[in-house]
Scaffold this motif. Structure first.
Motif, PDB file in Angstrom:
ATOM      1  N   GLY B  16       0.999  -1.094   0.081  1.00 26.35           N
ATOM      2  CA  GLY B  16      -0.049   0.035  -0.033  1.00 26.35           C
ATOM      3  C   GLY B  16       0.693   1.195  -0.204  1.00 26.35           C
ATOM      4  N   GLN B  17       2.139   1.196   0.352  1.00 25.60           N
ATOM      5  CA  GLN B  17       3.023   2.214   0.077  1.00 25.60           C
ATOM      6  C   GLN B  17       3.595   2.624  -1.262  1.00 25.60           C
ATOM      7  N   LYS B  18       4.077   3.849  -1.302  1.00 25.82           N
ATOM      8  CA  LYS B  18       4.581   4.364  -2.464  1.00 25.82           C
ATOM      9  C   LYS B  18       5.923   3.914  -2.660  1.00 25.82           C
ATOM     10  N   ALA B  19       6.467   3.651  -3.853  1.00 24.85           N
ATOM     11  CA  ALA B  19       7.822   3.488  -4.217  1.00 24.85           C
ATOM     12  C   ALA B  19       8.172   4.331  -5.379  1.00 24.85           C
ATOM     13  N   LYS B  20       9.311   4.734  -5.205  1.00 26.62           N
ATOM     14  CA  LYS B  20       9.887   5.575  -6.482  1.00 26.62           C
ATOM     15  C   LYS B  20      11.255   5.317  -6.633  1.00 26.62           C
ATOM     16  N   LEU B  21      11.709   4.800  -7.834  1.00 27.85           N
ATOM     17  CA  LEU B  21      12.871   4.409  -8.102  1.00 27.85           C
ATOM     18  C   LEU B  21      13.524   5.307  -9.082  1.00 27.85           C
ATOM     19  N   TYR B  22      15.001   5.526  -9.199  1.00 29.85           N
ATOM     20  CA  TYR B  22      15.457   6.532  -9.982  1.00 29.85           C
ATOM     21  C   TYR B  22      16.560   6.128 -10.849  1.00 29.85           C
ATOM     22  N   CYS B  23      17.069   6.650 -12.117  1.00 26.23           N
ATOM     23  CA  CYS B  23      17.833   5.969 -12.926  1.00 26.23           C
ATOM     24  C   CYS B  23      18.346   7.185 -13.798  1.00 26.23           C
ATOM     25  N   ALA B  24      19.591   7.263 -13.807  1.00 27.67           N
ATOM     26  CA  ALA B  24      20.454   8.390 -14.504  1.00 27.67           C
ATOM     27  C   ALA B  24      21.033   7.728 -15.615  1.00 27.67           C
ATOM     28  N   PRO B  25      20.464   7.891 -16.836  1.00 28.87           N
ATOM     29  CA  PRO B  25      21.131   7.169 -18.236  1.00 28.87           C
ATOM     30  C   PRO B  25      22.636   7.761 -18.329  1.00 28.87           C
ATOM     31  N   ILE B  26      23.292   7.067 -19.353  1.00 30.87           N
ATOM     32  CA  ILE B  26      24.576   7.566 -19.782  1.00 30.87           C
ATOM     33  C   ILE B  26      24.328   8.702 -20.477  1.00 30.87           C
ATOM     34  N   LYS B  27      25.488   9.610 -20.073  1.00 30.51           N
ATOM     35  CA  LYS B  27      25.244  11.136 -20.927  1.00 30.51           C
ATOM     36  C   LYS B  27      25.301  10.802 -22.377  1.00 30.51           C
ATOM     37  N   GLY B  28      24.412  11.447 -22.911  1.00 20.91           N
ATOM     38  CA  GLY B  28      24.331  11.426 -24.457  1.00 20.91           C
ATOM     39  C   GLY B  28      23.361  10.539 -25.087  1.00 20.91           C
ATOM     40  N   HIS B  29      22.868   9.563 -24.227  1.00 18.71           N
ATOM     41  CA  HIS B  29      21.958   8.698 -24.653  1.00 18.71           C
ATOM     42  C   HIS B  29      20.625   9.219 -24.509  1.00 18.71           C
ATOM     43  N   SER B  30      19.923   9.002 -25.579  1.00 16.53           N
ATOM     44  CA  SER B  30      18.575   9.550 -25.814  1.00 16.53           C
ATOM     45  C   SER B  30      17.314   8.887 -25.334  1.00 16.53           C
ATOM     46  N   TYR B  31      17.669   7.401 -25.170  1.00 13.52           N
ATOM     47  CA  TYR B  31      16.664   6.567 -24.815  1.00 13.52           C
ATOM     48  C   TYR B  31      16.867   5.867 -23.637  1.00 13.52           C
ATOM     49  N   VAL B  32      15.885   5.745 -22.840  1.00 21.45           N
ATOM     50  CA  VAL B  32      15.653   5.252 -21.437  1.00 21.45           C
ATOM     51  C   VAL B  32      14.611   4.251 -21.373  1.00 21.45           C
ATOM     52  N   PHE B  33      14.827   2.997 -20.875  1.00 17.51           N
ATOM     53  CA  PHE B  33      14.093   1.670 -20.980  1.00 17.51           C
ATOM     54  C   PHE B  33      13.972   1.332 -19.526  1.00 17.51           C
ATOM     55  N   TRP B  34      12.780   0.898 -18.865  1.00 13.44           N
ATOM     56  CA  TRP B  34      12.633   0.251 -17.761  1.00 13.44           C
ATOM     57  C   TRP B  34      12.060  -1.151 -18.005  1.00 13.44           C
ATOM     58  N   TYR B  35      12.669  -2.017 -17.331  1.00 12.80           N
ATOM     59  CA  TYR B  35      12.334  -3.419 -17.511  1.00 12.80           C
ATOM     60  C   TYR B  35      12.079  -3.971 -15.684  1.00 12.80           C
ATOM     61  N   GLN B  36      11.284  -5.109 -15.637  1.00 16.93           N
ATOM     62  CA  GLN B  36      11.059  -5.624 -14.457  1.00 16.93           C
ATOM     63  C   GLN B  36      11.384  -6.959 -14.475  1.00 16.93           C
ATOM     64  N   GLN B  37      12.184  -7.231 -13.574  1.00 15.17           N
ATOM     65  CA  GLN B  37      12.555  -8.735 -13.451  1.00 15.17           C
ATOM     66  C   GLN B  37      12.047  -9.555 -12.392  1.00 15.17           C
ATOM     67  N   VAL B  38      10.995 -10.433 -12.221  1.00 22.23           N
ATOM     68  CA  VAL B  38      10.584 -11.292 -11.194  1.00 22.23           C
ATOM     69  C   VAL B  38      11.297 -12.525 -11.014  1.00 22.23           C
ATOM     70  N   LEU B  39      11.589 -12.728  -9.547  1.00 22.67           N
ATOM     71  CA  LEU B  39      12.414 -14.158  -9.460  1.00 22.67           C
ATOM     72  C   LEU B  39      13.328 -14.531 -10.296  1.00 22.67           C
ATOM     73  N   LYS B  40      14.062 -13.711 -10.804  1.00 24.44           N
ATOM     74  CA  LYS B  40      15.461 -14.193 -11.814  1.00 24.44           C
ATOM     75  C   LYS B  40      14.700 -14.684 -13.081  1.00 24.44           C
ATOM     76  N   ASN B  41      13.381 -14.381 -13.424  1.00 20.91           N
ATOM     77  CA  ASN B  41      12.757 -14.889 -14.932  1.00 20.91           C
ATOM     78  C   ASN B  41      13.247 -13.760 -15.635  1.00 20.91           C
ATOM     79  N   GLU B  42      12.339 -14.128 -16.903  1.00 14.81           N
ATOM     80  CA  GLU B  42      12.548 -13.115 -17.994  1.00 14.81           C
ATOM     81  C   GLU B  42      12.131 -11.711 -17.647  1.00 14.81           C
ATOM     82  N   PHE B  43      12.841 -10.699 -18.419  1.00 11.83           N
ATOM     83  CA  PHE B  43      12.807  -9.400 -18.317  1.00 11.83           C
ATOM     84  C   PHE B  43      11.583  -8.820 -18.967  1.00 11.83           C
TER      85      PHE B  43
END
Lengths: 111, 114
Positions: B16-43
């Motif tokens: 029920g609580q809020k979670a906030k995650l942060y990501c600083a991409p490599i400088k100069g990279h225009s594209y950012v992607f988020w993936y979820q991996q559950v229990l070491k399974n597929e992304f």
């Protein structure tokens, strides 16, 4: 719908021998295929890629082969080294966009 | 920077609580992607950005999940009202383009919902 499949959950190879990791896909529109290596508690690290218009790409000990008619690719590592022990993920991209990953193959290289 | 930096490494939230995650991409990279991996399974792909614009959000759950990439700030992934099934490792990746350039991944944020 699993578009990228790695049917072998694990592979064990003797140091110095060849490791062959396999990957099958279903979507003929994929334009790039990539292999990533992953150690525990780290993110995947890019190893090697191949465009769908090629059938082979080589980088040092790593070679990727693509068989489009069979919708199959493989990663060859020769000679295998103990430091190669990791989880290997096959991935495919559509128009250079997001990657679709396989479930991974655990490679153990025994010394 | 030369690496994708994700913070925090670990995050524990009560259901029920809020979670906030942060990501600083490599400088100069225009594209950012988020993936979820559950229990070491597929992304599982969640969302991608081209600079501050959403590029592809086909993997984002309709409810509770949101993401932003604002100029001069780390990108963020926010989960409102977390559920037990949100427990996973969330990976961020960046790339310079969509011409087959490989994605470069961070080391992930492990979210545990209790």
């Amino acid at each position: 719908d699993q578009q990228v499949k790695q049917n072998s959950p694990s592979l064990s190879v003797q140091e110095g021998r060849i490791s062959i990791l396999n990957c099958d896909y279903t979507n003929s529109m994929f334009d790039y295929f990539l292999w990533y290596k992953k150690y525990p508690a780290e993110g995947p690290t890019f190893l090697i890629s191949i465009s769908s218009i090629k059938d082979k790409n080589e980088d040092g000990r790593f070679t990727v082969f693509l068989n489009k008619s069979a919708k199959h690719l493989s990663l060859h590592i020769v000679p295998s080294q103990p430091g190669d022990s990791a989880v290997y993920f096959c991935a495919a991209s559509l128009r250079g966009n997001k990657l679709v990953f396989g479930a991974g193959t655990i490679l153990r290289v025994k010394s | 920077g030369e690496e994708v930096a994700q913070t925090p490494k670990h995050l524990v939230r009560g259901e029920g609580q809020k979670a906030k995650l942060y990501c600083a991409p490599i400088k100069g990279h225009s594209y950012v992607f988020w993936y979820q991996q559950v229990l070491k399974n597929e992304f599982k792909f969640l969302i991608s950005f081209q600079n501050e614009n959403v590029f592809d959000e086909t993997g984002m759950p309709k409810e509770r999940f949101s993401a932003k990439c604002l100029p001069n700030s780390p990108c963020s992934l926010e989960i409102q009202a977390t559920k037990l099934e949100d427990s996973a490792v969330y990976f961020c990746a960046s790339s310079p383009g969509t011409d087959g350039s490989p994605l470069h991944f961070g080391n992930g944020t492990r979210l545990t919902v209790t």
